[in-house]
Design a protein around this motif. Structure first.
Motif, PDB file in Angstrom:
ATOM      1  N   ASP A  68      -6.277 -12.627 -63.487  1.00  0.00           N
ATOM      2  CA  ASP A  68      -6.916 -13.087 -64.727  1.00  0.00           C
ATOM      3  C   ASP A  68      -7.000 -11.916 -65.703  1.00  0.00           C
ATOM      4  N   PRO A  69      -6.131 -11.869 -66.712  1.00  0.00           N
ATOM      5  CA  PRO A  69      -6.148 -10.741 -67.656  1.00  0.00           C
ATOM      6  C   PRO A  69      -7.400 -10.688 -68.519  1.00  0.00           C
ATOM      7  N   ALA A  70      -8.228 -11.727 -68.449  1.00  0.00           N
ATOM      8  CA  ALA A  70      -9.440 -11.743 -69.263  1.00  0.00           C
ATOM      9  C   ALA A  70     -10.507 -10.787 -68.736  1.00  0.00           C
ATOM     10  N   TYR A  71     -10.332 -10.299 -67.494  1.00  0.00           N
ATOM     11  CA  TYR A  71     -11.354  -9.453 -66.884  1.00  0.00           C
ATOM     12  C   TYR A  71     -10.773  -8.109 -66.461  1.00  0.00           C
ATOM     13  N   ALA A  72     -11.544  -7.060 -66.708  1.00  0.00           N
ATOM     14  CA  ALA A  72     -11.256  -5.739 -66.135  1.00  0.00           C
ATOM     15  C   ALA A  72     -12.051  -5.615 -64.843  1.00  0.00           C
ATOM     16  N   ARG A  73     -11.474  -4.908 -63.869  1.00  0.00           N
ATOM     17  CA  ARG A  73     -12.139  -4.720 -62.575  1.00  0.00           C
ATOM     18  C   ARG A  73     -12.550  -3.261 -62.436  1.00  0.00           C
ATOM     19  N   LEU A  74     -13.837  -3.044 -62.210  1.00  0.00           N
ATOM     20  CA  LEU A  74     -14.378  -1.700 -62.119  1.00  0.00           C
ATOM     21  C   LEU A  74     -15.079  -1.506 -60.784  1.00  0.00           C
ATOM     22  N   LEU A  75     -15.177  -0.251 -60.351  1.00  0.00           N
ATOM     23  CA  LEU A  75     -16.058   0.125 -59.257  1.00  0.00           C
ATOM     24  C   LEU A  75     -17.262   0.841 -59.861  1.00  0.00           C
ATOM     25  N   ALA A  76     -18.467   0.399 -59.470  1.00  0.00           N
ATOM     26  CA  ALA A  76     -19.707   0.953 -60.003  1.00  0.00           C
ATOM     27  C   ALA A  76     -20.733   1.048 -58.890  1.00  0.00           C
ATOM     28  N   THR A  77     -21.734   1.888 -59.071  1.00  0.00           N
ATOM     29  CA  THR A  77     -22.814   1.932 -58.096  1.00  0.00           C
ATOM     30  C   THR A  77     -23.676   0.678 -58.247  1.00  0.00           C
ATOM     31  N   PRO A  78     -24.392   0.286 -57.192  1.00  0.00           N
ATOM     32  CA  PRO A  78     -25.297  -0.865 -57.329  1.00  0.00           C
ATOM     33  C   PRO A  78     -26.315  -0.674 -58.450  1.00  0.00           C
ATOM     34  N   GLU A  79     -26.803   0.565 -58.637  1.00  0.00           N
ATOM     35  CA  GLU A  79     -27.770   0.818 -59.710  1.00  0.00           C
ATOM     36  C   GLU A  79     -27.148   0.562 -61.078  1.00  0.00           C
ATOM     37  N   GLN A  80     -25.890   0.937 -61.259  1.00  0.00           N
ATOM     38  CA  GLN A  80     -25.233   0.689 -62.542  1.00  0.00           C
ATOM     39  C   GLN A  80     -25.066  -0.804 -62.784  1.00  0.00           C
ATOM     40  N   VAL A  81     -24.760  -1.558 -61.734  1.00  0.00           N
ATOM     41  CA  VAL A  81     -24.644  -3.012 -61.884  1.00  0.00           C
ATOM     42  C   VAL A  81     -25.971  -3.583 -62.358  1.00  0.00           C
ATOM     43  N   ARG A  82     -27.061  -3.125 -61.754  1.00  0.00           N
ATOM     44  CA  ARG A  82     -28.368  -3.636 -62.170  1.00  0.00           C
ATOM     45  C   ARG A  82     -28.670  -3.276 -63.620  1.00  0.00           C
ATOM     46  N   GLU A  83     -28.353  -2.042 -64.049  1.00  0.00           N
ATOM     47  CA  GLU A  83     -28.650  -1.613 -65.410  1.00  0.00           C
ATOM     48  C   GLU A  83     -27.838  -2.379 -66.448  1.00  0.00           C
ATOM     49  N   LEU A  84     -26.697  -2.922 -66.053  1.00  0.00           N
ATOM     50  CA  LEU A  84     -25.882  -3.714 -66.966  1.00  0.00           C
ATOM     51  C   LEU A  84     -26.221  -5.201 -66.898  1.00  0.00           C
ATOM     52  N   SER A  85     -27.259  -5.558 -66.126  1.00  0.00           N
ATOM     53  CA  SER A  85     -27.654  -6.949 -65.925  1.00  0.00           C
ATOM     54  C   SER A  85     -29.111  -7.139 -66.333  1.00  0.00           C
ATOM     55  N   ASP A  86     -29.488  -8.378 -66.595  1.00  0.00           N
ATOM     56  CA  ASP A  86     -30.865  -8.714 -66.969  1.00  0.00           C
ATOM     57  C   ASP A  86     -31.460  -9.570 -65.860  1.00  0.00           C
ATOM     58  N   TRP A  87     -32.016  -8.906 -64.843  1.00  0.00           N
ATOM     59  CA  TRP A  87     -32.506  -9.609 -63.658  1.00  0.00           C
ATOM     60  C   TRP A  87     -34.022  -9.638 -63.541  1.00  0.00           C
ATOM     61  N   GLY A  88     -34.710  -9.024 -64.484  1.00  0.00           N
ATOM     62  CA  GLY A  88     -36.154  -9.050 -64.423  1.00  0.00           C
ATOM     63  C   GLY A  88     -36.701  -8.222 -63.270  1.00  0.00           C
ATOM     64  N   PRO A  89     -38.014  -8.346 -62.996  1.00  0.00           N
ATOM     65  CA  PRO A  89     -38.641  -7.540 -61.940  1.00  0.00           C
ATOM     66  C   PRO A  89     -38.007  -7.722 -60.570  1.00  0.00           C
ATOM     67  N   ALA A  90     -37.457  -8.911 -60.283  1.00  0.00           N
ATOM     68  CA  ALA A  90     -36.857  -9.150 -58.969  1.00  0.00           C
ATOM     69  C   ALA A  90     -35.573  -8.363 -58.755  1.00  0.00           C
ATOM     70  N   GLY A  91     -35.057  -7.742 -59.805  1.00  0.00           N
ATOM     71  CA  GLY A  91     -33.861  -6.928 -59.642  1.00  0.00           C
ATOM     72  C   GLY A  91     -34.063  -5.790 -58.658  1.00  0.00           C
ATOM     73  N   ALA A  92     -35.276  -5.229 -58.614  1.00  0.00           N
ATOM     74  CA  ALA A  92     -35.548  -4.152 -57.658  1.00  0.00           C
ATOM     75  C   ALA A  92     -35.472  -4.668 -56.228  1.00  0.00           C
ATOM     76  N   ASP A  93     -35.933  -5.905 -55.994  1.00  0.00           N
ATOM     77  CA  ASP A  93     -35.869  -6.483 -54.647  1.00  0.00           C
ATOM     78  C   ASP A  93     -34.420  -6.730 -54.228  1.00  0.00           C
ATOM     79  N   GLU A  94     -33.610  -7.224 -55.160  1.00  0.00           N
ATOM     80  CA  GLU A  94     -32.206  -7.451 -54.837  1.00  0.00           C
ATOM     81  C   GLU A  94     -31.503  -6.135 -54.563  1.00  0.00           C
ATOM     82  N   LEU A  95     -31.796  -5.111 -55.364  1.00  0.00           N
ATOM     83  CA  LEU A  95     -31.164  -3.811 -55.165  1.00  0.00           C
ATOM     84  C   LEU A  95     -31.517  -3.234 -53.793  1.00  0.00           C
TER      85      LEU A  95
END
Length: 352
Positions: free
Chosen positions: A295-322
């Motif tokens: 799918d050329p519409a998406y770039a594929r990156l490797l990132a740390t789990p913390e970076q994934v969380r910082e690029l997402s809007d998961w609210g307070p439960a984001g810490a539990d998922e991390l």
């Protein structure tokens, strides 16, 4: 830098004012008096601002009584003042908050012909330092006390909303500094808000569109049969402990991939968050390869789990998922990854 001399050098020892003195080998080179050299140097303003976020990754901006758009807190560096000292002073004066901000996120060169400065100001250009104010807790945010004049209010804005709230150059600078913070690779050098060496996050324009909020509570384990499933995404680990992340090229939006993005081993149900429209399911697994991109519409990156969380809007439960992600990483016998700029993977794929 030209070699400097002074007026004590005689005309006899400098026969040619326009070139090096061939009669004095010890004085070969380009010569200028201190006065001439000082007059030749560019004069620029110096400023310092601070980038602060709340626990949801929104950026603190302030309203002021002398312009209609929003600003990062900060201001001019006084004569003889260090930029980081100016940043601390400005936040104390503008927000009533004490602190130190030694970590630089960006240094921006703002050209003299930047629009918006009144001609009478004779704006010569500016070097502006952006410091990392960190993530403020609700208690620290509640401690803000505004002065009687100048600052009329503060708000925490979604990163993608900054261009609508701020001057265009200020918004570019703030987003570049925020990406530099996510990258974790040191201070970014900017020219008019644009990185001189763009990273993958810069090239893909990450955070230029609003993040999709997923604020449901985090639940460990598989989804109960009675709950509808809205989507299914995978925390898919490379051997270095980083995870696969998809970036939509058209919007810069960040997404976890589906569990089927590549061949895996050790897949386990990690948990789910439940919202109004169903469960957002998460699986953890170890990637053994990455097939060619389909799918050329998406770039594929490797990132740390913390970076994934910082690029997402998961609210307070984001810490539990991390926390659950790192527990799964340990069970898969993978290392804790070092924060480095997310790496774009080649379209032909890779095998580990």
């Amino acid at each position: 830098m030209p070699q400097l001399t002074d007026k004590a050098v005689s005309e006899e020892s400098r026969p040619d004012e326009t070139g090096p003195d061939e009669t004095r080998p010890d004085r070969a080179g380009t010569w200028m008096t201190p006065e001439a050299y000082g007059a030749s140097r560019a004069a620029l303003w110096t400023g310092a601002v601070v980038l602060v976020t709340d626990p949801d990754g929104r950026v603190l901006v302030q309203s002021v009584d002398y312009r209609s758009d929003r600003l990062l807190p900060g201001g001019a560096v006084d004569a003889g003042e260090a930029p980081c000292a100016a940043a601390a002073r400005e936040l104390r004066e503008e927000l009533g908050v004490d602190g130190r901000y030694p970590r630089g996120l960006a240094v921006d060169w703002i050209p003299a012909d930047t629009p918006g400065f009144p001609p009478g100001m004779r704006f010569p250009g500016e070097i502006l330092f952006v410091y990392d104010g960190g993530t403020w807790t609700p208690d620290r945010i509640d401690s803000v006390r505004l002065p009687d004049q100048e600052v009329t209010g503060i708000q925490f804005a979604e990163p993608a909303d900054l261009p609508a709230l701020m001057d265009a150059g200020d918004a570019r600078r703030a987003l570049s500094a925020l990406r530099a913070r996510v990258n974790g690779s040191g201070t970014a050098l900017l020219e008019d808000g644009r990185p001189t060496v763009p990273t993958a996050l810069d090239r893909l324009g990450v955070l230029r569109t609003r993040r999709i909020p997923q604020h449901g509570a985090w639940h460990a384990g598989p989804v109960p049969a009675r709950l509808p499933v809205r989507d299914h995404a995978g925390w898919l680990f490379a051997p270095d402990g980083r995870v696969l992340l998809l970036i939509a090229r058209a919007s810069g939006a960040a997404h976890l991939p589906p569990p089927s993005a590549g061949p895996t081993t050790g897949a386990v149900p990690l948990g789910y968050r439940y919202g109004d429209q169903g469960a957002h399911v998460r699986t953890a697994a170890r990637l053994t390869a990455l097939p060619p991109a389909t799918d050329p519409a998406y770039a594929r990156l490797l990132a740390t789990p913390e970076q994934v969380r910082e690029l997402s809007d998961w609210g307070p439960a984001g810490a539990d998922e991390l926390a659950a992600v790192h527990t799964a990483r340990t069970r898969l016998c993978l290392p804790a990854p070092t924060r480095t700029p997310p790496t774009e993977l080649p379209d032909p794929g890779t095998r580990w």
